[in-house]
Design an enzyme around this catalytic site. Sequence first.
Site, PDB file in Angstrom:
ATOM      1  CG  ASN A 158      -6.377   0.196  -0.059  1.00 33.24           C
ATOM      2  OD1 ASN A 158      -5.267   0.294  -0.588  1.00 33.24           O
ATOM      3  ND2 ASN A 158      -6.540  -0.167   1.201  1.00 33.24           N
TER       4      ASN A 158
ATOM      5  CG  ASN B  92      -8.575  -5.769   8.871  1.00 35.03           C
ATOM      6  OD1 ASN B  92      -8.643  -6.012  10.069  1.00 35.03           O
ATOM      7  ND2 ASN B  92      -9.295  -4.823   8.289  1.00 35.03           N
TER       8      ASN B  92
ATOM      9  N   PRO C 209      -6.392  -0.737  10.917  1.00 38.75           N
ATOM     10  CG  PRO C 209      -7.754  -2.060   9.578  1.00 38.75           C
ATOM     11  CD  PRO C 209      -7.721  -0.748  10.287  1.00 38.75           C
TER      12      PRO C 209
ATOM     13  CG  HIS D  59      -1.881  -1.156   1.247  1.00 39.30           C
ATOM     14  ND1 HIS D  59      -3.079  -1.137   0.564  1.00 39.30           N
ATOM     15  CD2 HIS D  59      -1.808  -2.377   1.834  1.00 39.30           C
ATOM     16  CE1 HIS D  59      -3.719  -2.289   0.755  1.00 39.30           C
ATOM     17  NE2 HIS D  59      -2.962  -3.067   1.523  1.00 39.30           N
ATOM     18  CG  LEU D  60       3.358   2.211  -2.948  1.00 40.25           C
ATOM     19  CD1 LEU D  60       3.889   2.426  -4.366  1.00 40.25           C
ATOM     20  CD2 LEU D  60       4.508   2.219  -1.953  1.00 40.25           C
TER      21      LEU D  60
ATOM     22  CG  ASP E 147      -1.450  -6.234   4.049  1.00 39.75           C
ATOM     23  OD1 ASP E 147      -1.676  -5.170   3.453  1.00 39.75           O
ATOM     24  OD2 ASP E 147      -2.243  -6.754   4.856  1.00 39.75           O
TER      25      ASP E 147
HETATM   26  N1  LIG Z   1      -4.072  -5.137   6.018  1.00 36.37           N
HETATM   27  C1  LIG Z   1      -4.623  -4.132   6.647  1.00 36.37           C
HETATM   28  O1  LIG Z   1      -4.887  -4.265   7.836  1.00 36.37           O
HETATM   29  N2  LIG Z   1      -4.860  -2.949   6.053  1.00 36.37           N
HETATM   30  C2  LIG Z   1      -4.706  -2.629   4.665  1.00 36.37           C
HETATM   31  C3  LIG Z   1      -5.788  -3.196   3.817  1.00 36.37           C
HETATM   32  C4  LIG Z   1      -5.673  -4.674   3.588  1.00 36.37           C
HETATM   33  O2  LIG Z   1      -4.631  -5.165   3.126  1.00 36.37           O
HETATM   34  O3  LIG Z   1      -6.628  -5.398   3.844  1.00 36.37           O
HETATM   35  C5  LIG Z   1      -4.651  -1.117   4.521  1.00 36.37           C
HETATM   36  O4  LIG Z   1      -4.829  -0.596   3.414  1.00 36.37           O
HETATM   37  O5  LIG Z   1      -4.352  -0.447   5.508  1.00 36.37           O
HETATM   38 ZN   LIG Z   2      -6.330  -7.022   2.581  1.00 36.82          ZN
END
Ligand SMILES: NC(=O)N[C@@H](CC(=O)O)C(=O)O
Ligand SMILES: [Zn+2]
Length: 437
Positions: free
Chosen positions: A93, A279, A324, A61-62, A306
């Site tokens: 996202n 999550n 999360p 996630h960047l 992740d």
């Molecule tokens: N893993 C997480 O708890 N959070 C991720 C979303 C995701 O990968 O489900 C996020 O974008 O923060």
């Molecule tokens: Zn996820």
Amino acid sequence: MTPQVLIRNVRIYGEGDPVDVLLGDEQILAIGTGLDAGADAEVVDGKGQILLPGFVDLHTHLREPGREDTETVDSGSAAAARGGYTAVFAMANTDPVADSVVVTDHVWRRGREVGLVDVHPVGAVTVGLEGRQLAEMGTMAAGVGRVKMFSDDGKCVHDPLLMRRALEYSASLGVLIAQHAEEPRLTVGAVAHEGPTAARLGLTGWPRAAEESVVARDALLARDAGARVHICHASTAGTVELVRWARSQGISISAEVTPHHLLLDDSRLESYDGINRVNPPLREKSDVEALRRGLADGTIDCVATDHAPHAEQDKCCEFSQARPGMLGLETALSIVIETMVRPGLLDWRGVAKVMSERPAEIVGLDDQGRPIEVGEPANLVLVDPDTEWTVRGRELASISHNTPYEDMTLPGKVTTTVLRGRITARDGEVFPLTGER
Ligand SMILES: NC(=O)N[C@@H](CC(=O)O)C(=O)O
Ligand SMILES: [Zn+2]
């Protein structure tokens, strides 16, 4: 081809006698002993170190566009290069959501401008991640960013008919759907693994079945659609069993596990520290064991970080209020060494497989995760297996500091990362490739 980098006395995959490896623009030029680099090449001493193919992260996630206060393509790319990655897949996202070619191409271009790692945009499966209408996958796949993977990650594509259509569509486009497997009706208000720990702490539980029911369903949908499905962040022993079963039926399924699910369990929650909220949630020791064994025997294909940066104020609050997610790019290799290499579950070839070769194959990257041989692309990482280091969130390259490993001393360090024959990270410093557009 001009030689750019000469790595001296390094053991490839940690095997055999040390050799020299000469890298040119793009490719590995020569492997042997006593190689001569010429005057212009940079020489790297590889003594005591291991050469592996550059790591590929299918789940990063960047936060750009939209939450540049927590991470950007710049800062996340620096974290990736320092962590030994040569390619990352930036999840959809963001804000706006990467559900159009405008956003996916923008993310791809930003990655090229920054020039530290190949940033591959992930496209959303549904418009706005809302789970109602399919996004224009074909247009995103045909853009300059050439989207190869689609995911609503953060949310599950939970409507079975929509998921079926997405899989059918993906099969005809030759792209991959990555599912965040979570049946939302079973996770209303859930913040922690459903089990004795959550019960004692008074936290709403997230049952294993929320994940496993979607894994089972999607395996069947993929079978019927003649499509491939990839399971994001597998977290339970049951998911490992289901993936094993699906594959035994000839279903095209792949799965990733995160470093934190390989190391941590829900006993961490006793502190009520929001840093441990993620999550899917941290599970029980028996799940951790099953995930490690599943990764060792190939049932789980690969490790994906992740990497999920969050602002301080979103993590330091009361557990149930914390967002999360955890950082992962710069600590992934060390956690894999700690959980898989040290206990003898994986050797260095195995590390190359789960952190580079399999992820590249799963998503169809032909320039990453390649064997270390003359003529192959020079996307490589040099690892010092013996160094130990102490994690300090503030010393990581990410803008956010939400590492669950704060103050932990971990084994193994990436010393040098090479992308297309050029050094992108060395001893913690990063060097953007210039002129890449
Ligand atoms: N893993 C997480 O708890 N959070 C991720 C979303 C995701 O990968 O489900 C996020 O974008 O923060
Ligand atoms: Zn996820």
